[in-house]
Enzyme design. Structure first.
Site, PDB file in Angstrom:
ATOM      1  N   GLY A   1      55.656  31.156  37.861  1.00  0.00           N
ATOM      2  CA  GLY A   1      56.468  32.102  37.097  1.00  0.00           C
ATOM      3  C   GLY A   1      55.711  33.307  36.582  1.00  0.00           C
ATOM      4  N   HIS A   2      54.481  33.073  36.111  1.00  0.00           N
ATOM      5  CA  HIS A   2      53.833  34.160  35.366  1.00  0.00           C
ATOM      6  C   HIS A   2      53.307  35.286  36.241  1.00  0.00           C
ATOM      7  CE1 HIS A   2      49.381  33.139  35.678  1.00  0.00           C
ATOM      8  NE2 HIS A   2      49.898  32.007  36.101  1.00  0.00           N
TER       9      HIS A   2
ATOM     10  N   THR B   1      60.834  16.045  30.756  1.00  0.00           N
ATOM     11  CA  THR B   1      61.988  16.846  30.350  1.00  0.00           C
ATOM     12  C   THR B   1      61.762  18.302  30.735  1.00  0.00           C
ATOM     13  OG1 THR B   1      62.445  15.328  28.560  1.00  0.00           O
ATOM     14  CG2 THR B   1      63.402  17.529  28.367  1.00  0.00           C
TER      15      THR B   1
ATOM     16  N   CYS C   1      29.161  37.692  37.190  1.00  0.00           N
ATOM     17  CA  CYS C   1      28.975  37.719  35.750  1.00  0.00           C
ATOM     18  C   CYS C   1      30.273  37.673  34.965  1.00  0.00           C
ATOM     19  CB  CYS C   1      28.166  38.946  35.356  1.00  0.00           C
ATOM     20  SG  CYS C   1      26.417  38.644  35.567  1.00  0.00           S
TER      21      CYS C   1
HETATM   22  C1  LIG Z   1      47.117  32.268  44.834  1.00  0.00           C
HETATM   23  C2  LIG Z   1      47.264  31.528  43.546  1.00  0.00           C
HETATM   24  N1  LIG Z   1      47.525  30.213  43.558  1.00  0.00           N
HETATM   25  C3  LIG Z   1      47.677  29.508  42.420  1.00  0.00           C
HETATM   26  C4  LIG Z   1      47.570  30.100  41.193  1.00  0.00           C
HETATM   27  C5  LIG Z   1      47.711  29.241  39.968  1.00  0.00           C
HETATM   28  O1  LIG Z   1      48.952  29.379  39.353  1.00  0.00           O
HETATM   29  P1  LIG Z   1      49.134  28.837  37.871  1.00  0.00           P
HETATM   30  O2  LIG Z   1      48.334  29.733  37.002  1.00  0.00           O
HETATM   31  O3  LIG Z   1      50.600  28.939  37.572  1.00  0.00           O
HETATM   32  O4  LIG Z   1      48.660  27.433  37.855  1.00  0.00           O
HETATM   33  C6  LIG Z   1      47.300  31.470  41.124  1.00  0.00           C
HETATM   34  C7  LIG Z   1      47.167  32.178  39.836  1.00  0.00           C
HETATM   35  O5  LIG Z   1      46.166  32.184  39.143  1.00  0.00           O
HETATM   36  C8  LIG Z   1      47.138  32.200  42.326  1.00  0.00           C
HETATM   37  O6  LIG Z   1      46.843  33.500  42.310  1.00  0.00           O
END
Ligand SMILES: Cc1ncc(COP(=O)(O)O)c(C=O)c1O
Ligand code: FES
Lengths: 278, 394
Positions: B207-208, B244, B332
């Protein structure tokens, strides 16, 4: 995001003495592009052996730049002998501290200073005479030994934080463990990680654990008004009880996992699981 | 310029995105009055079950899937683990996994652990990539074995934006009776996806990355695919994932998918033009800079540029002073001592890998912001190069 002190930020954003001293009396060139950080330090020394000018050029992160900048400020006005006594901890302290993963940046500063002083004195650097143990970052055994002694390092992880050795492919870990054992073992009674036997009798295990708790764990806890007691050893499961200030501390679970378990795994057996008595 | 100066210029959308205001509005009732449990018998909870179904439909629509193929999870990482572990449990006798060297840690670490934590009970083939980050299909074909349980290849790479030919790869896996999973966390919402016509068995999204909140994800499981749950518990999600439902976030994700579909064209026209302008501006305005990744087979929003002889963290902290947000593949920034595994797999030279900066745009970026970055970057790079012992001048 790294937590940098104001001092680090200040030196990073407004670095002092950037550049190269013309007709330098001594030059120290350490690190490389591949390593991700490099520093060229140039010094001007007068006829009384006093450093009158110091300049740097650095490739690296904020800590590397700040370490270089603060180092030049520290050494200007010092005699060569005084400067030779500056340790990497002094550099980190002058910055109000560095994140532990970034301590190698202060080590790089110290190494450049040392190289520049050796160059000025016309000496061959003792470090260069050592044998490379970590190929990834070109770190020699002498550098590792020195870091272990100066900063009281007790684990491979700490060696990596301070010297970078072991931070790449990891294939030098065995060599680092040997060096750690020899260096630490020769100086004190501390149980060194290299002596982790594969199989121990229960009694040996208990003795070892007691030993490590006594030497490595208790002093740290006592400083904060706490203590620890060994309750039971069942296979790899170690039950301990925290006393005094540690007992009521909300972070006791973290103390047990992060500190006690890590120490025991490192120094006794890496399969140990530490739990608090309830 | 002062108008952009007052707020941050956010070009780190592959890391995470702003929650769209419309998404926040859609979520609010479920964070306040409508707190019922979707599984409850009473209307108060049951009506919430209804909106979860509607969200499921909206997510299905952006993927060209059926609602019943959609399982909500807690994040992209959970979806990735669920898919790969399900395949291994479905075929316990199959001990081989095919993936690439450029996967996100969500897949990479799982595959590493499959080898090391099981005492090498499982074997993993990690496909190489070339200098532009693309894979060799002949090598892929040769990697498929009789005991390969699953192939996991990302649809688009988070660092470079490179798009991989998962449609074709899935078809090749299917011919061999091998499951195919794709981590589409970076692809969804940025490029059109229509799973109906494809042989992809599992797809992960998060989602994010598409203007919904953090902590909600989806695993698409093609109808008829054998599946073993990762989280067992209640009968939620048709027994495919216990726990849930995170109702508010699920509703938000549904709304975000609707918005993403509406804005897909804008993403591939206006946002792409902004990205191209930024990229050209930086590459032509700053000497010894280079693009990492494939020039064309790439997401419309991502640009990964290396500035040679300077280090990424130092660049980011100077950008931070100008309120510009981006990421770096430099060692870094992560606490590890080696630069990004993606850039190293591509053979990007050390001189460039340490100084890589990833800009990732979204529909919320403006041309004014792009101009601002093009204006600020050259001075930052020049300042750091002046300090660099390797810099010999232009
Ligand atoms: C290609 C890829 N797969 C998986 C993720 C992981 O998703 P989440 O942060 O929702 O676990 C990300 C994001 O960081 C991503 O860019
Ligand atoms: S040789 Fe030391 S990390 Fe590779």
């Amino acid at each position: 995001m790294w937590e940098y002190t104001d001092k680090v930020q200040q030196h990073f954003l407004n670095p002092q003495n950037v550049g190269e001293v013309e007709n330098a009396s001594g030059t120290g060139d350490v690190g490389s592009l591949a390593c991700g950080d490099a520093l060229k330090l140039t010094l001007k020394v007068d006829e009384n052996d006093i450093i009158t000018e110091a300049k740097f050029k650095t490739f690296g992160c904020a800590s590397a730049i700040a370490s270089s900048s603060v180092l030049t400020e520290m050494v200007i006005g010092m005699s060569i002998d005084q400067a030779a006594n500056i340790s990497n901890e002094d550099i980190a302290d002058a910055l109000g501290g560095l994140p532990k993963e970034k301590m190698h940046c202060s080590v790089m500063g110290r190494e450049a200073l040392e190289a520049a002083i050796a160059d000025y004195r016309g000496l061959i650097l003792p470090m260069a005479a050592g044998e490379v143990v970590c190929e990834c970052f070109g770190v020699t055994d002498l550098e590792v030994i020195r870091a272990i002694n100066e900063s009281s390092l007790r684990s491979i992880e700490e060696i990596t934080n301070f010297t970078k050795a072991g931070g790449g492919c990891g294939k030098c870990e065995d060599k680092l463990r040997d060096i750690l054992r020899e260096t630490v073992g020769g100086k004190s009674e501390i149980v060194s990680p290299g002596t982790k036997p594969k199989k121990m009798t229960a009694l040996q295990k208990i003795k070892k654990i007691e030993e490590v708790l006594e030497r490595e764990v208790r002093p740290g806890l006592k400083k904060d008004g706490g203590d620890i007691e060994l309750i039971d050893v069942d296979g790899d499961f170690i039950t301990v009880s925290l006393r005094g200030a540690c007992k009521s501390c909300k972070k006791s679970q973290t103390t047990i996992k992060e500190y006690v378990e890590r120490k025991l795994r490192e120094l006794v057996l890496d399969s140990l699981i530490v739990e608090e008595e309830n | 310029m002062s108008s952009v100066n007052e707020k941050v210029v956010y070009m780190d959308n592959n890391a995470t995105t702003m929650i769209a205001p419309e998404v926040v509005d859609a979520m609010m009732p479920y964070l306040t009055n409508l707190y019922g449990n979707p599984s409850s018998m009473h209307t108060f909870g049951g009506q919430v079950g209804q909106v979860v179904s509607e969200a499921r439909k909206k997510v299905a629509d952006i993927l060209g899937a059926d609602p019943e193929e959609i399982t909500f999870t807690s994040c992209g990482t959970e979806s990735d683990s669920t898919a790969i572990l399900s395949a291994l449990r479905t075929f316990p006798e199959k001990r081989h996994v095919v993936t690439t060297r450029v996967e996100h840690p969500a897949v990479k670490s799982l595959c590493d652990n499959l080898e090391t934590l099981t005492g090498h009970k499982y074997r993993v083939t990690r496909l190489k990539v070339d200098g532009e980050g693309m894979i060799d299909m002949a090598e892929y074909e040769a990697a498929l074995m009789d005991d390969t349980a699953i192939v996991s290849v990302m649809w688009a790479n988070n660092e470079t934006g490179n798009i991989y030919p998962v449609e074709k790869m899935a078809a090749m896996a299917k011919e061999r009776g091998i499951f195919f999973h794709t981590d589409a966390v970076q692809a969804v919402g940025k490029i059109p996806i229509n799973l109906k016509t494809l042989d992809i068995d599992f797809l992960s999204l998060s989602g994010h990355k598409i203007h919904a909140p953090k902590g909600v994800g989806v695993l698409y499981i093609k109808r008829g695919t054998l599946f073993v749950p990762f989280l067992t518990g209640g009968h939620q999600e048709h027994g495919r994932r216990g726990g849930t439902e995170n109702v508010a976030s699920i509703v938000g994700l549904g709304r975000a998918c609707e918005l993403a579909s509406e804005k897909m064209e804008e993403e591939n026209t206006r946002v792409k033009q902004l990205r191209d302008k930024l990229e050209e501006g930086l590459l032509s305005g700053i000497s010894k800079s280079r693009l990492n990744g494939h020039k064309t087979t790439r997401l419309p929003n991502t640009s990964n540029i290396s500035f040679e002889f300077v280090e990424g963290e130092a660049i980011l902290l100077h950008m931070n002073r100008h309120k510009i947000c981006a990421s770096s593949g430099s060692a870094c920034t992560s606490g590890s001592l080696e630069p990004s595994h993606v850039l190293r797999a591509m053979g990007v030279p050390f001189t460039a890998a340490h100084g890589s900066i990833r800009f990732s745009l979204s529909v919320y970026n403006s041309e004014e912001e792009v101009d601002y970055i093009i204006e600020k970057m050259p001075a930052i790079i020049e300042l750091l190069r002046k300090m660099s012992p390797f810099w010999q001048g232009n």
